[in-house]
Write an enzyme that holds these catalytic residues in place. Structure first.
Site, PDB file in Angstrom:
ATOM      1  N   THR A  38     210.107  99.342 -12.267  1.00  0.00           N
ATOM      2  CA  THR A  38     211.172 100.275 -12.285  1.00  0.00           C
ATOM      3  C   THR A  38     212.365  99.712 -11.420  1.00  0.00           C
ATOM      4  O   THR A  38     212.144  98.713 -10.706  1.00  0.00           O
ATOM      5  CB  THR A  38     210.497 101.451 -11.232  1.00  0.00           C
ATOM      6  OG1 THR A  38     210.060 100.721  -9.866  1.00  0.00           O
ATOM      7  CG2 THR A  38     209.193 102.089 -11.731  1.00  0.00           C
ATOM      8  N   GLY A  40     214.957  98.430  -9.194  1.00  0.00           N
ATOM      9  CA  GLY A  40     215.245  97.160  -8.247  1.00  0.00           C
ATOM     10  C   GLY A  40     214.409  96.021  -8.564  1.00  0.00           C
ATOM     11  O   GLY A  40     214.577  94.953  -8.869  1.00  0.00           O
ATOM     12  N   THR A  41     213.063  96.594  -8.586  1.00  0.00           N
ATOM     13  CA  THR A  41     211.879  95.580  -9.111  1.00  0.00           C
ATOM     14  C   THR A  41     212.047  94.986 -10.602  1.00  0.00           C
ATOM     15  O   THR A  41     212.190  93.857 -10.703  1.00  0.00           O
ATOM     16  CB  THR A  41     210.661  96.129  -8.852  1.00  0.00           C
ATOM     17  OG1 THR A  41     210.398  96.989  -7.592  1.00  0.00           O
ATOM     18  CG2 THR A  41     209.274  95.360  -9.112  1.00  0.00           C
ATOM     19  N   LYS A  70     210.580 108.939 -11.186  1.00  0.00           N
ATOM     20  CA  LYS A  70     210.249 107.958 -12.229  1.00  0.00           C
ATOM     21  C   LYS A  70     208.998 107.480 -12.737  1.00  0.00           C
ATOM     22  O   LYS A  70     208.632 107.339 -14.002  1.00  0.00           O
ATOM     23  CB  LYS A  70     211.229 106.774 -11.873  1.00  0.00           C
ATOM     24  CG  LYS A  70     210.631 106.193 -10.185  1.00  0.00           C
ATOM     25  CD  LYS A  70     211.593 105.292  -9.943  1.00  0.00           C
ATOM     26  CE  LYS A  70     211.626 104.803  -8.324  1.00  0.00           C
ATOM     27  NZ  LYS A  70     212.583 103.935  -7.967  1.00  0.00           N
ATOM     28  N   THR A  71     207.799 107.621 -11.560  1.00  0.00           N
ATOM     29  CA  THR A  71     206.633 107.526 -12.175  1.00  0.00           C
ATOM     30  C   THR A  71     205.618 108.632 -12.290  1.00  0.00           C
ATOM     31  O   THR A  71     204.488 108.453 -12.259  1.00  0.00           O
ATOM     32  CB  THR A  71     206.276 106.295 -11.154  1.00  0.00           C
ATOM     33  OG1 THR A  71     205.980 106.863  -9.644  1.00  0.00           O
ATOM     34  CG2 THR A  71     206.894 104.839 -10.978  1.00  0.00           C
ATOM     35  N   ASP A 130     208.275 107.900   0.656  1.00  0.00           N
ATOM     36  CA  ASP A 130     208.200 107.644  -0.698  1.00  0.00           C
ATOM     37  C   ASP A 130     206.823 108.586  -1.298  1.00  0.00           C
ATOM     38  O   ASP A 130     206.099 109.163  -0.582  1.00  0.00           O
ATOM     39  CB  ASP A 130     207.242 106.073  -0.733  1.00  0.00           C
ATOM     40  CG  ASP A 130     207.378 105.493  -2.167  1.00  0.00           C
ATOM     41  OD1 ASP A 130     207.239 106.321  -3.281  1.00  0.00           O
ATOM     42  OD2 ASP A 130     207.510 104.324  -2.094  1.00  0.00           O
ATOM     43  N   LYS A 142     191.303 105.428  -6.447  1.00  0.00           N
ATOM     44  CA  LYS A 142     190.403 106.296  -7.091  1.00  0.00           C
ATOM     45  C   LYS A 142     189.671 105.781  -8.001  1.00  0.00           C
ATOM     46  O   LYS A 142     188.415 105.703  -8.249  1.00  0.00           O
ATOM     47  CB  LYS A 142     190.931 107.794  -7.259  1.00  0.00           C
ATOM     48  CG  LYS A 142     189.952 108.632  -7.752  1.00  0.00           C
ATOM     49  CD  LYS A 142     190.485 110.132  -7.969  1.00  0.00           C
ATOM     50  CE  LYS A 142     189.393 111.030  -8.488  1.00  0.00           C
ATOM     51  NZ  LYS A 142     189.847 112.607  -8.293  1.00  0.00           N
ATOM     52  N   ARG A 246     190.978  84.238  18.246  1.00  0.00           N
ATOM     53  CA  ARG A 246     189.673  83.491  18.532  1.00  0.00           C
ATOM     54  C   ARG A 246     188.552  84.242  19.373  1.00  0.00           C
ATOM     55  O   ARG A 246     187.474  84.315  19.277  1.00  0.00           O
ATOM     56  CB  ARG A 246     189.919  82.140  19.134  1.00  0.00           C
ATOM     57  CG  ARG A 246     190.517  81.230  18.083  1.00  0.00           C
ATOM     58  CD  ARG A 246     190.648  79.829  18.916  1.00  0.00           C
ATOM     59  NE  ARG A 246     191.498  79.785  20.203  1.00  0.00           N
ATOM     60  CZ  ARG A 246     191.695  78.921  20.906  1.00  0.00           C
ATOM     61  NH1 ARG A 246     190.779  77.789  20.903  1.00  0.00           N
ATOM     62  NH2 ARG A 246     192.567  79.009  21.814  1.00  0.00           N
ATOM     63  N   HIS A 308     199.881  84.869  33.953  1.00  0.00           N
ATOM     64  CA  HIS A 308     199.035  86.082  34.309  1.00  0.00           C
ATOM     65  C   HIS A 308     199.852  87.272  34.322  1.00  0.00           C
ATOM     66  O   HIS A 308     199.449  88.236  35.127  1.00  0.00           O
ATOM     67  CB  HIS A 308     197.897  85.963  35.431  1.00  0.00           C
ATOM     68  CG  HIS A 308     197.330  84.630  35.157  1.00  0.00           C
ATOM     69  ND1 HIS A 308     196.381  84.706  34.156  1.00  0.00           N
ATOM     70  CD2 HIS A 308     197.144  83.672  35.824  1.00  0.00           C
ATOM     71  CE1 HIS A 308     195.813  83.301  34.109  1.00  0.00           C
ATOM     72  NE2 HIS A 308     196.236  82.513  35.321  1.00  0.00           N
ATOM     73  N   GLU A 360     202.763  77.158  27.492  1.00  0.00           N
ATOM     74  CA  GLU A 360     201.707  77.598  26.488  1.00  0.00           C
ATOM     75  C   GLU A 360     202.489  78.321  25.380  1.00  0.00           C
ATOM     76  O   GLU A 360     202.491  78.001  23.960  1.00  0.00           O
ATOM     77  CB  GLU A 360     200.981  78.736  27.073  1.00  0.00           C
ATOM     78  CG  GLU A 360     199.703  78.284  27.768  1.00  0.00           C
ATOM     79  CD  GLU A 360     198.788  77.508  27.240  1.00  0.00           C
ATOM     80  OE1 GLU A 360     198.712  77.468  26.099  1.00  0.00           O
ATOM     81  OE2 GLU A 360     197.653  76.943  27.951  1.00  0.00           O
TER      82      GLU A 360
END
Length: 542
Positions: A38, A40-41, A70-71, A130, A142, A246, A308, A360
């Site tokens: 669609t 711009g893509t 559009k979709t 959207d 789904k 970590r 700290h 750091e």
């Protein structure tokens, strides 16, 4: 062959974030997968030499209403939702000429980024909700047994590798994992919309532009109100994990970092080099960044050195290198292994100075090429680029719930300042006190900051009594205390704190006032020849 391993034959691609899309689409095309797209893509893919069909070729219906529709069509959702093992479904799609869609590659309009823009127009906010994207994502998720749904560019490489390895198919386990991410994506998106719209007190005050031409010409709508009239009855918090750490504050604690999706702030910062960030690094990084951002970069370079979560040193300079050296002078011992935040891009001269000390993390708006080159020799040093972000709320966990408050962003105005002593402060003392006041706000309570000429001299943080903070700040001082000023984050409950500050050599104090013993505190200041300003504003930091 089970339905979960049928090769993917057709994919629909419609994304806002186009990161990595061209390479991913090219790999799909090389596997013989038909691509449908669609707006711009589709244009991006064609410009990159990739064959792609328009969505209108699939639906037989043009995109309309400025792209709002559009979709949203049976040939899209029927192609996604029909179950391949269900004879009734297969007969229905055959009767209506609906082609199967086996993969949906969709990410959504950047609603969070739009909502985070200062003064964003209401119309722009609404247009960034959207509709078609979440609908396709939910349909594909789904029907995950038959359809793969891809909502994050971060997943492109692994999916492309699995497709290449398996002849164009994805395992049921992969599809299920993608479906889980997809539902989390739409849930977070809806939550962001609901939470943002709930902060708009009166939509009736908004008069939208007359037509699309006005919008495209930059005609502003009414700005979304940034003032929250009341805290929401339902607090919706939605974040996605960006980093597994970590461990947490201590090695026996697990930890991760989550993003609000806005693309700004510490959680969305870009790490340029160095070891992975730890939980404590990120907490200190936020503290350093917040303090540095208190100061307008146009009014001077500022460097904050944090240890700290407390400032080991903060200073203003004509250059960033000067600001760093002055900040380091405050407490060079504590600065070792510290985290730095600055309010200007770091240049080569500043990097040369900082390179001399073990640090750091360094957080800055940017690093120039000379700075990057100098720091590159310190492989473990983390360099982090941060985009400034307003913080409206502060949250704190309590058992069974959370506490929520407005962020402490109350500025100090000239009208707030009240001279309460017989002697008024000199202009030099006033400038030093206003600097110390900004730093003091970022020191753990009880907080006392000694400063002189845009430079911290001693910081007394986190003590159970204010007089102890005054003593500690003086004890920590490496520079002369004589002629300094002092800032206190809250009022003095007794005169002893003022007496201790005077004993250290300070000549003026800035504090909120408001104690029952204010007259005794003021009398002590007068007796000792100190000037004192009341602000009427408290800055506790627990």
């Amino acid at each position: 062959m089970s339905r979960s391993t049928f090769p993917i034959q057709r994919a629909i691609l419609s994304v806002t974030d186009k990161t990595g899309l061209v390479d991913f689409a090219r790999k799909l095309a090389e596997l013989g997968i038909e691509l449908i797209s669609t707006g711009g893509t589709a244009k991006l893919l064609r410009d990159s030499g990739i064959v792609v069909k328009d969505i209108s070729d699939l639906t037989g219906f043009p995109e309309m209403l400025d792209g709002r529709v559009k979709t949203l069509h049976p040939k899209v959702h029927g192609g996604i939702l029909h179950r391949r093992e269900n004879p009734g479904h297969m007969a229905a799609v055959a009767e209506h000429g609906i082609q199967p869609i086996d993969m949906v590659v969709v990410n959504l309009y950047a609603f969070e980024k739009t909502a985070a823009k200062p003064g964003v127009a209401f119309e722009e906010l609404i247009e960034n909700i959207d509709i078609g994207g979440p609908s396709m994502i939910r349909s594909a998720a789904k029907n995950f047994h038959d359809v793969a749904v891809v909502t994050s560019p971060a997943d492109y490489p692994a999916i492309a590798e699995e497709l290449a390895r398996s002849g164009g198919a994805l395992s049921l386990e992969t599809k299920w994992s993608l479906a889980q991410k997809a539902f989390a994506t739409t849930a977070a998106y809806d939550s962001a919309i609901a939470s943002t719209l709930e902060t708009i007190p009166d939509v009736n005050n908004f008069a939208p532009p007359a037509d699309a031409e006005l919008r495209s010409a930059g005609q502003p709508g009414a700005a979304v109100s940034t003032k929250i009239e009341a805290f929401p009855q339902t607090l919706r918090l939605s974040f996605h994990k960006t980093l597994d750490l970590r461990y947490g504050e201590n090695p026996h604690q697990k930890a991760a970092m989550y993003s609000d999706g806005s693309g700004v702030g510490v959680a969305n910062a870009r790490q340029l080099q160095g070891k992975e960030l730890s939980y404590n690094n990120i907490v200190d990084l936020q503290a350093a960044w917040d303090l540095a951002q208190e100061f307008d970069p146009n009014e001077g370079a500022v460097c904050a050195i944090i240890k700290h979560t407390n400032p080991a040193g903060t200073a203003i300079g004509k250059t960033l290198a000067e600001a760093y050296k002055r900040a380091l002078e405050c407490d060079p011992v504590s600065a070792f292994g510290g985290v730095i935040g600055v309010n200007r891009p770091i240049d080569g001269e500043t990097a040369e100075e900082m390179h001399k000390l073990f640090l750091e993390v360094i957080a800055a708006p940017a690093f120039d090429d000379a700075a990057k080159a100098r720091f590159a020799t310190k492989k473990n040093l983390r360099l982090v680029e941060v985009k400034a972000a307003p913080q409206n709320w502060t949250l704190k966990n309590v058992s069974g719930g959370i506490l929520l408050q407005d962020n402490d962003v109350r500025p100090l105005h000239d009208i707030d300042l009240k001279v309460v002593t017989q002697r008024a402060p000199t202009p030099e003392e006033t400038r030093a006190m206003l600097f110390a006041w900004k730093v003091c706000k970022h020191v753990k309570s009880n907080a006392i900051v000694y400063a002189h000429d845009g430079q911290t001299v001693g910081v007394g943080a986190g003590q159970m009594s204010r007089v102890d903070s005054a003593k500690l700040g003086a004890m920590k001082a490496q520079l002369p205390l004589k002629g300094t000023v002092a800032a206190s984050d809250a009022f003095f409950p007794f005169p002893d704190g003022v007496e201790e500050i005077a004993k250290a050599g300070a000549t003026a104090i800035i504090q909120p006032g408001g104690s029952q013993r204010d007259p005794e505190v003021i009398a002590a200041a007068d007796r000792l020849g100190l000037a004192m300003l009341f602000t009427g504003v408290r800055h506790f930091r627990h």
